[in-house]
Write a protein that holds these residues in place. Sequence first.
Motif, PDB file in Angstrom:
ATOM      1  N   ASP A 122       0.858  -1.180   0.000  1.00  0.00           N
ATOM      2  CA  ASP A 122       0.000   0.000   0.000  1.00  0.00           C
ATOM      3  C   ASP A 122       0.896   1.232   0.000  1.00  0.00           C
ATOM      4  O   ASP A 122       1.715   1.421   0.898  1.00  0.00           O
ATOM      5  N   ALA A 123       0.735   2.096  -1.009  1.00  0.00           N
ATOM      6  CA  ALA A 123       1.615   3.261  -1.175  1.00  0.00           C
ATOM      7  C   ALA A 123       1.070   4.520  -0.525  1.00  0.00           C
ATOM      8  O   ALA A 123       1.636   5.592  -0.690  1.00  0.00           O
ATOM      9  N   ARG A 124      -0.008   4.402   0.246  1.00  0.00           N
ATOM     10  CA  ARG A 124      -0.646   5.578   0.833  1.00  0.00           C
ATOM     11  C   ARG A 124      -0.055   5.913   2.204  1.00  0.00           C
ATOM     12  O   ARG A 124       0.711   5.123   2.776  1.00  0.00           O
ATOM     13  N   PRO A 125      -0.433   7.063   2.774  1.00  0.00           N
ATOM     14  CA  PRO A 125       0.023   7.398   4.124  1.00  0.00           C
ATOM     15  C   PRO A 125      -0.470   6.384   5.148  1.00  0.00           C
ATOM     16  O   PRO A 125      -1.485   5.686   4.949  1.00  0.00           O
ATOM     17  N   ALA A 126       0.221   6.306   6.270  1.00  0.00           N
ATOM     18  CA  ALA A 126      -0.093   5.311   7.301  1.00  0.00           C
ATOM     19  C   ALA A 126      -1.520   5.437   7.815  1.00  0.00           C
ATOM     20  O   ALA A 126      -2.183   4.425   8.096  1.00  0.00           O
ATOM     21  N   ALA A 127      -2.033   6.662   7.942  1.00  0.00           N
ATOM     22  CA  ALA A 127      -3.392   6.851   8.445  1.00  0.00           C
ATOM     23  C   ALA A 127      -4.423   6.260   7.488  1.00  0.00           C
ATOM     24  O   ALA A 127      -5.406   5.628   7.924  1.00  0.00           O
TER      25      ALA A 127
ATOM     26  N   ALA B 203      -4.251   2.453   7.753  1.00  0.00           N
ATOM     27  CA  ALA B 203      -4.901   1.941   8.965  1.00  0.00           C
ATOM     28  C   ALA B 203      -6.416   1.943   8.832  1.00  0.00           C
ATOM     29  O   ALA B 203      -7.100   1.077   9.393  1.00  0.00           O
ATOM     30  N   ALA B 204      -6.961   2.885   8.074  1.00  0.00           N
ATOM     31  CA  ALA B 204      -8.416   2.965   7.925  1.00  0.00           C
ATOM     32  C   ALA B 204      -8.971   1.841   7.065  1.00  0.00           C
ATOM     33  O   ALA B 204     -10.166   1.527   7.151  1.00  0.00           O
ATOM     34  N   GLY B 205      -8.153   1.214   6.265  1.00  0.00           N
ATOM     35  CA  GLY B 205      -8.614   0.112   5.433  1.00  0.00           C
ATOM     36  C   GLY B 205      -7.644  -0.167   4.309  1.00  0.00           C
ATOM     37  O   GLY B 205      -7.274   0.750   3.570  1.00  0.00           O
ATOM     38  N   HIS B 206      -7.195  -1.437   4.214  1.00  0.00           N
ATOM     39  CA  HIS B 206      -6.213  -1.798   3.204  1.00  0.00           C
ATOM     40  C   HIS B 206      -6.424  -3.227   2.741  1.00  0.00           C
ATOM     41  O   HIS B 206      -7.171  -3.994   3.375  1.00  0.00           O
TER      42      HIS B 206
ATOM     43  N   GLY C  13      -3.255  -8.308   4.267  1.00  0.00           N
ATOM     44  CA  GLY C  13      -1.926  -8.860   4.082  1.00  0.00           C
ATOM     45  C   GLY C  13      -0.933  -7.905   3.456  1.00  0.00           C
ATOM     46  O   GLY C  13       0.233  -8.276   3.245  1.00  0.00           O
ATOM     47  N   ALA C  14      -1.356  -6.667   3.145  1.00  0.00           N
ATOM     48  CA  ALA C  14      -0.464  -5.725   2.483  1.00  0.00           C
ATOM     49  C   ALA C  14       0.525  -5.113   3.466  1.00  0.00           C
ATOM     50  O   ALA C  14       0.229  -4.919   4.646  1.00  0.00           O
ATOM     51  N   ALA C  15       1.721  -4.812   2.983  1.00  0.00           N
ATOM     52  CA  ALA C  15       2.669  -3.976   3.712  1.00  0.00           C
ATOM     53  C   ALA C  15       2.351  -2.523   3.381  1.00  0.00           C
ATOM     54  O   ALA C  15       1.548  -2.235   2.491  1.00  0.00           O
ATOM     55  N   ASN C  16       2.955  -1.611   4.089  1.00  0.00           N
ATOM     56  CA  ASN C  16       2.691  -0.188   3.868  1.00  0.00           C
ATOM     57  C   ASN C  16       3.999   0.582   3.748  1.00  0.00           C
ATOM     58  O   ASN C  16       4.899   0.431   4.577  1.00  0.00           O
TER      59      ASN C  16
ATOM     60  N   ALA D  82      -8.662  -5.231   5.380  1.00  0.00           N
ATOM     61  CA  ALA D  82      -8.342  -5.223   6.814  1.00  0.00           C
ATOM     62  C   ALA D  82      -8.122  -3.778   7.259  1.00  0.00           C
ATOM     63  O   ALA D  82      -7.955  -2.871   6.449  1.00  0.00           O
ATOM     64  N   SER D  83      -8.126  -3.584   8.562  1.00  0.00           N
ATOM     65  CA  SER D  83      -7.868  -2.254   9.115  1.00  0.00           C
ATOM     66  C   SER D  83      -6.822  -2.373  10.217  1.00  0.00           C
ATOM     67  O   SER D  83      -6.449  -3.474  10.629  1.00  0.00           O
ATOM     68  N   GLY D  84      -6.367  -1.218  10.699  1.00  0.00           N
ATOM     69  CA  GLY D  84      -5.332  -1.213  11.725  1.00  0.00           C
ATOM     70  C   GLY D  84      -3.969  -0.949  11.123  1.00  0.00           C
ATOM     71  O   GLY D  84      -3.741  -1.138   9.921  1.00  0.00           O
ATOM     72  N   ALA D  85      -3.057  -0.524  11.981  1.00  0.00           N
ATOM     73  CA  ALA D  85      -1.725  -0.147  11.515  1.00  0.00           C
ATOM     74  C   ALA D  85      -0.969  -1.340  10.956  1.00  0.00           C
ATOM     75  O   ALA D  85      -0.501  -1.341   9.823  1.00  0.00           O
ATOM     76  N   GLY D  86      -0.844  -2.378  11.734  1.00  0.00           N
ATOM     77  CA  GLY D  86      -0.125  -3.560  11.270  1.00  0.00           C
ATOM     78  C   GLY D  86       1.329  -3.255  11.006  1.00  0.00           C
ATOM     79  O   GLY D  86       1.752  -2.111  10.974  1.00  0.00           O
ATOM     80  N   ALA D  87       2.110  -4.257  10.810  1.00  0.00           N
ATOM     81  CA  ALA D  87       3.531  -4.086  10.489  1.00  0.00           C
ATOM     82  C   ALA D  87       4.031  -5.367   9.854  1.00  0.00           C
ATOM     83  O   ALA D  87       3.968  -6.441  10.471  1.00  0.00           O
ATOM     84  N   ALA D  88       4.486  -5.267   8.625  1.00  0.00           N
ATOM     85  CA  ALA D  88       5.030  -6.439   7.945  1.00  0.00           C
ATOM     86  C   ALA D  88       6.441  -6.713   8.460  1.00  0.00           C
ATOM     87  O   ALA D  88       7.179  -5.776   8.770  1.00  0.00           O
ATOM     88  N   PRO D  89       6.810  -7.968   8.593  1.00  0.00           N
ATOM     89  CA  PRO D  89       8.171  -8.274   9.050  1.00  0.00           C
ATOM     90  C   PRO D  89       9.213  -7.768   8.059  1.00  0.00           C
ATOM     91  O   PRO D  89       8.992  -7.774   6.851  1.00  0.00           O
ATOM     92  N   ALA D  90      10.334  -7.322   8.567  1.00  0.00           N
ATOM     93  CA  ALA D  90      11.414  -6.812   7.715  1.00  0.00           C
ATOM     94  C   ALA D  90      11.927  -7.917   6.799  1.00  0.00           C
ATOM     95  O   ALA D  90      11.937  -9.092   7.154  1.00  0.00           O
TER      96      ALA D  90
END
Length: 412
Positions: free
Chosen positions: A59-64, A67-70, A73-76, A149-157
Motif C-alpha cells: 500500500d503506497a498511501r500514508p499510514a493513516a 490503517a483505515a482500510g487496506h 496482508g499488504a505492507a505499507n 483489513a484495518s489497523g496499523a499492522g507491520a510487515a516483518p522486515a
Amino acid sequence: MRRWAVVLVLACGLVGVGWAVPRPRYGRPDPPPAAFPELLVTAEWLRDHAADGGVTIVDARPAADFAAGHVAGAANLDAEAGATDPRTLGARLGAAGIPDGGTVVCYGDARDPVAAGRLFWLLELAGHRDARVLNGGLEAWRAAGGEVASGAGAAPARDFRAPPDTSRLADFAYVSAVFGTPGHTVVDWRTDAAWRAGHIPHSLPFPLADLIGSDGRLLDGRRMRPVFEAFGPRANESVPLDDEFVVCGDLPRGGAAVHPYLAARLAGIARVRCYPGGSADWRAHTAAPVVRVVGVEDVRRRLTGPPWRRVPRDAVVFDLREPREFRAGHLPGAVLLPPLRFAKDLAAEVARHWPHADPARTPLVVYCYGPGCTRSRHCATLAARAGWRDLWWFRGGTDAWRVARLPLERER
C-alpha cells in the motif's frame, strides 16, 4: 536549372515552417517495435495470486489511510515520504517488508492515484525486477470482493539487496546537462497553467488525463501509445519516442491522474528517468534558467507605456521571423534574429543593442508568428544554454499583438 529550383524551394520551406520538419535520423536505423511490459494487474488477478506466497502487496498511501482500510496482508510504505537516495533505498524498502525478489504489486486509491506509480518507480530504482501496479487501486479491490483489513499492522522486515538501477534517476545536474539536447525529452507533469508560469527550458506538459479510460482506470500500454505518439509542442510535431524521457513535477497529493514514469513504461518508452525534486528543486537553484509563457498584456506592460516608447535597456527582445515580415512590422524595440543565426549571433546582438544587459537578471523575450510556430521554444532553449536565466516565450507572437490592436513598429 530545375535541380537548383527544387533545392531552393526545399531550403525556403525548412526556414519558413519554423523547424516543423522532423529531424533527420542521419542513417540511424528505425527504432524497434514498441514492447509493452505487463505492469498492470487486475483485482481478480491479484486475488487469485495473493494466496500462493509469491506476491507481495504494498500500500503506497500514508499510514493513516492504510490503517483505515487496506488490502488484507499488504505492507505499507508511504511513497511520498522519505528519501530517494538509491544507496539507502533498498534498506528502506526491506524495513517496510518488501523483498527484492518475487512479484511486488503496488496500489493507491482514487484520492491519490499517483502514489502507486511513484512506489513503482522507487522499486525499479532500487533494482526490483518484477514490480507491478493494481489498476484501479483499493476501489477496484473492494469492487472485486477482495478482503479488506484495518489497523496499523507491520510487515516483518525483509532482505533487499538488489543493486540499484540509477539509470532510472535524474537530479538537477543531470537535467541541466540534457535539457534541449538531441535524444532527451523533459516531461513536466504539472498543470498546463503551472507549466506556463515557469518551466525547465524545452520541457513540455503532458496530457496525463488522456491516459485514463471512461471507467476511471488506466489504459493499457497499447492504448496509451497513441497519446505519446501525438505528444509534442504542436499538432503534427511530436517528440521521438526513442528519446530518453525525463519526467518531473511537484504536484500535491491527488494532483494528477497517473504518475508519468509508470505511464511511459506502460506505453513502451524504453528509457525513462524520474527527477523527484521536479520543478520545486529546479527553482531552488537560483542559477537555473526558467522559461515563462507570457501573454499580450505581460509583453505590453514590459515593452510599452503611455506614450509608446522603445523597449527599455534592461529587457532584450528578439523577433525570430523572416526579414520581410520584420520590416513590415515588429514589436516595439525588437531586434531581428532569425533562428538559424540565433546561437551564433546572440551575444553580439545583445552587446550591440543592449550593452548593459545582464543574463543573470535581464529578461530575454522571444516571439515569432503565433501559437503554431515553435521557433520561440527552440530559441529560448538556446538562450538558456548561453546562460540567460529569465526567458519569456511570447507564444501569441505578432498574431496576438495584432488581434489586441496594438501598434507595430516599422523599419524605415
